[in-house]
Design an enzyme around this catalytic site. Structure first.
Site, short mmCIF file in Angstrom:
data_model
loop_
_atom_site.label_atom_id
_atom_site.label_comp_id
_atom_site.label_asym_id
_atom_site.label_seq_id
_atom_site.Cartn_x
_atom_site.Cartn_y
_atom_site.Cartn_z
N LEU A 157 34.16 -10.07 -13.56
CA LEU A 157 33.89 -8.74 -12.97
C LEU A 157 32.90 -7.76 -14.08
O LEU A 157 33.11 -6.92 -14.24
CB LEU A 157 35.10 -7.89 -12.95
N SER B 229 20.45 -11.66 -4.46
CA SER B 229 19.25 -10.84 -5.23
C SER B 229 19.36 -9.40 -4.98
O SER B 229 20.02 -8.96 -3.89
CB SER B 229 18.06 -11.37 -4.52
N LYS C 29 16.88 -19.12 -3.62
CA LYS C 29 16.85 -18.03 -4.44
C LYS C 29 16.03 -18.04 -5.62
O LYS C 29 15.28 -17.29 -6.31
CB LYS C 29 18.39 -17.70 -4.85
N HIS D 221 12.47 -17.42 -4.64
CA HIS D 221 12.37 -16.21 -4.28
C HIS D 221 11.97 -15.39 -5.71
O HIS D 221 11.20 -14.72 -5.88
CB HIS D 221 13.72 -15.60 -3.88
N ASN D 222 12.89 -15.96 -6.87
CA ASN D 222 12.47 -15.34 -8.20
C ASN D 222 10.94 -15.63 -8.60
O ASN D 222 10.36 -15.03 -9.27
CB ASN D 222 13.56 -15.70 -9.10
N GLU E 104 8.60 -13.73 -7.32
CA GLU E 104 8.96 -12.22 -7.66
C GLU E 104 8.12 -12.22 -9.27
O GLU E 104 7.38 -11.34 -9.46
CB GLU E 104 10.46 -12.06 -8.04
N LYS F 233 14.38 -15.00 -18.08
CA LYS F 233 15.69 -15.59 -17.82
C LYS F 233 15.75 -17.01 -17.62
O LYS F 233 16.53 -17.90 -17.63
CB LYS F 233 16.70 -14.84 -17.27
N ARG G 182 -10.81 -42.54 -13.08
CA ARG G 182 -9.38 -43.46 -13.23
C ARG G 182 -9.84 -45.09 -12.80
O ARG G 182 -9.19 -45.99 -13.57
CB ARG G 182 -8.36 -43.07 -12.31
P1 NBP Z 1 27.32 -12.26 -16.92
O1 NBP Z 1 26.01 -13.21 -16.49
O2 NBP Z 1 26.92 -11.37 -18.08
O3 NBP Z 1 28.52 -12.87 -17.21
C1 NBP Z 1 29.64 -12.15 -17.60
C2 NBP Z 1 31.05 -12.51 -16.71
O4 NBP Z 1 31.22 -13.96 -17.08
C3 NBP Z 1 31.98 -12.00 -17.39
O5 NBP Z 1 33.09 -11.54 -16.34
C4 NBP Z 1 32.83 -12.88 -18.25
O6 NBP Z 1 34.12 -12.79 -18.37
C5 NBP Z 1 32.58 -14.11 -17.59
N1 NBP Z 1 32.71 -15.22 -18.35
C6 NBP Z 1 31.91 -15.98 -19.07
BR1 NBP Z 1 30.43 -15.09 -19.96
N2 NBP Z 1 32.36 -17.20 -19.66
C7 NBP Z 1 33.59 -17.35 -18.81
C8 NBP Z 1 34.31 -18.46 -18.95
N3 NBP Z 1 34.36 -19.58 -19.61
N4 NBP Z 1 35.51 -18.36 -18.15
C9 NBP Z 1 35.56 -17.60 -17.34
N5 NBP Z 1 34.72 -16.12 -17.37
C10 NBP Z 1 33.70 -16.41 -18.07
O7 NBP Z 1 27.54 -11.38 -15.42
P2 NBP Z 1 26.38 -10.70 -14.58
O8 NBP Z 1 25.36 -9.82 -14.98
O9 NBP Z 1 27.52 -9.62 -13.64
O10 NBP Z 1 25.87 -11.74 -13.50
C11 NBP Z 1 26.99 -12.72 -12.93
C12 NBP Z 1 26.13 -13.74 -12.36
O11 NBP Z 1 25.35 -13.26 -11.32
C13 NBP Z 1 25.11 -14.52 -13.18
O12 NBP Z 1 25.24 -15.83 -13.07
C14 NBP Z 1 23.89 -14.00 -13.11
O13 NBP Z 1 22.89 -14.86 -13.44
C15 NBP Z 1 23.95 -13.70 -11.60
N6 NBP Z 1 22.97 -12.47 -11.38
C16 NBP Z 1 22.85 -11.53 -11.92
C17 NBP Z 1 21.98 -10.37 -11.53
C18 NBP Z 1 21.87 -9.19 -12.39
O14 NBP Z 1 20.90 -8.41 -11.96
N7 NBP Z 1 22.52 -9.09 -13.30
C19 NBP Z 1 21.19 -10.68 -10.34
C20 NBP Z 1 21.39 -11.57 -9.59
C21 NBP Z 1 22.46 -12.54 -10.07
P3 NBP Z 1 34.80 -11.83 -19.83
O15 NBP Z 1 34.52 -10.61 -19.28
O16 NBP Z 1 36.04 -12.33 -19.78
O17 NBP Z 1 33.83 -12.04 -20.68
#
Ligand code: NBP
Length: 473
Positions: free
Chosen positions: A10, A128, A182, A185-186, A189, A260, A443
């Protein structure tokens, strides 16, 4: 009563996805490794819909209706595997694990195969649109089995962005197809952003416009065929003034672009598939060059051309045309990569549908994508978007301006790797003969690698070290 779907993880993305589901009337179970996030979500947004908070994985799984739909939104990589291993033993055959993180499609293929053995559906899903998209409607690219899409599709389509009433969500194809799309897509982008950056650089340093003036140029472009989210936010960024110094915001930001990794994955995968995505590669390398501070410092005094900044009448219009043509090339390359991946892995991806679901919710959303959808509707098997009637005509009409822009950039010493590589790709495809024939000769000379002839079947080798007669290999 039970939850229709659950979200574990979350942070910004998972939290907003859970809220989006709840706001659409779907009771959603929520869980996070650190319980404080779960508590905060329910405290802050509990009145937006039905949230069923869980402190333990067991509680979380027990609160889901069957077949269970469990969405993982954690950091991609090892955390995803850890979470799968935590939850999979608690699930029963027919249940679904959806990975909404930015996983590499090869990891998704591995996870899908392993979970299929255990009777579980694994649905690698590209999402996305960043945190705003997750909350208000992202573009969603789910992979996995067709059977899992029957149970998940309606929910995902409900929370996805809509364009003309059509959800920006479709079943992309089996196993890693969603994450592959996806990823590309990136990559697109990256290319789109690089081309926009080059447009800005040329307007600034060839035409001598100020950031505020360039913002106006982008605003005008955004009313035409380039209309898109990226052009819109570019105008916003360029018009922004730094509060601390009163200078244009772009002048106070360090000019070293970060990444990233999804652009790099796109290029690495394209190399493996043998697909020339030069525009995406140039964009990834341009960010890389920008980050090499020491290299740039060492090279700062290398000689450049002796041209001054000068105003060139009609130059902004030329840049618009160069941007449009180069953008068509970048998308053509990206779609070529999806087509190649689809063939390699047997995904049977509908390319026109990909353009359709990118029209809203995601970062590359644009008017332009309607044209790509139309191109694939007219000919689903077109080898490249560049030969579609509409694009061929538009790029053909833009080419004189495009060539002037590339020439101007070279003469003034302004780097335009995106524009020039796109033009080189266009000219390579057009060419009747490529110098690859000479490459083959070299070659064969140094390595006896053989060559084929234009006039006869078979492989041949010339006895370069001997009497230079030709033998059939
Ligand atoms: P993050 O990528 O920053 O991950 C944080 C979450 O991962 C927290 O809920 C954390 O729990 C959990 N976590 C980790 Br770190 N290690 C864990 C483990 N070993 N067991 C259980 N939970 C664990 O979060 P986000 O930015 O919301 O992105 C989530 C996903 O969505 C990623 O894969 C990201 O690449 C993708 N995404 C992000 C975006 C964007 O704009 N941010 C866009 C599209 C896709 P905790 O709270 O207990 O530390």
């Amino acid at each position: 009563s039970k939850a229709r779907i659950g979200v574990t993880g979350l942070a910004v993305m998972g939290r907003n996805l859970a809220r989006n589901l709840a706001r659409h009337g779907h009771p959603v179970a929520v869980h996070n490794r650190t319980a404080a996030r779960t508590k905060a979500l329910v405290e802050e947004f509990g009145d937006e819909g039905t949230f069923i908070p869980a402190e333990t994985p067991e509680q979380f799984v027990a609160s889901l209706e069957r077949p269970r739909r469990l969405v993982i939104m954690v950091k991609a990589g090892a955390p995803t595997d850890a979470v799968i291993e935590e939850f999979a033993p608690l699930l029963e055959p027919g249940d679904m694990i959806v990975d909404g993180g930015n996983a590499h499609f090869a990891d998704t293929r591995r996870r899908e195969a392993a979970l299929r053995e255990r009777g579980l559906h694994f649905v690698g899903t590209g999402i996305s649109g960043g945190e705003e998209g997750a909350l208000h409607g992202p573009s969603i690219m789910p992979g996995g089995s067709a059977e899992s899409y029957e149970a998940l599709g309606p929910l995902l389509e409900d929370i996805a962005a809509k364009v003309d009433g059509t959800p920006c969500c479709v079943h992309v194809g089996p196993d890693g197809a969603g994450h592959f799309v996806k990823m590309v897509h990136n990559g697109i982008e990256y290319a789109d952003m690089q081309l926009i950056a080059e447009s800005y650089d040329l307007l600034r340093h060839a035409a001598g416009l100020s950031p505020a003036e360039i913002a106006e140029v982008f605003r005008t472009w955004n009313t035409g065929r380039l209309e898109s989210y990226l052009i819109e936010i570019t105008a916003e960024v360029l018009a922004h003034t730094d509060a601390a110094t009163g200078r244009p915001f772009v002048d106070v930001v360090l000019d070293q672009a970060e990444q990233k990794g999804t652009g790099r994955w796109t290029v690495q995968t394209a190399l493996d598939l043998g697909v020339p995505v030069s525009g995406i590669a140039e964009a990834v390398f341009a960010r890389s060059v920008s980050g090499h501070a020491g290299l740039r410092r060492a090279a700062r005094n290398l000689p450049g051309p002796k041209n001054d900044v000068r105003y060139l009448s009609g130059f902004a219009d030329d840049v618009e045309q160069a941007l449009y043509a180069s953008k068509v090339v970048a998308y053509a390359q990206g779609f070529h990569q999806i087509q190649a991946g689809s063939e390699e892995y047997g995904w049977n991806i509908d390319l026109g549908q990909m353009a359709t679901i990118w029209r809203g919710g995601c970062i590359i959303r644009a008017r332009f994508l309607d044209r790509i959808r139309a191109a694939y509707e007219a000919d689903p098997r077109t080898p490249t978007l560049l030969t579609d009637d509409h694009f061929a005509e538009a790029v053909g009409a833009a080419q004189d301006a495009w060539r002037r822009v590339v020439t101007t950039a070279a003469q003034l010493g302004i780097p335009a790797p995106g524009f020039s590589s796109a033009l080189a790709y266009y000219d390579s495809l057009r060419a009747e003969r490529l110098p690859a024939a000479l490459t083959q000769g070299q070659r064969d000379f140094f390595g006896a690698h053989t060559y084929r002839r234009v006039d006869r079947d078979g492989s041949f080798h010339t006895l370069w070290g001997g009497d230079r007669s030709e033998v059939e290999a």
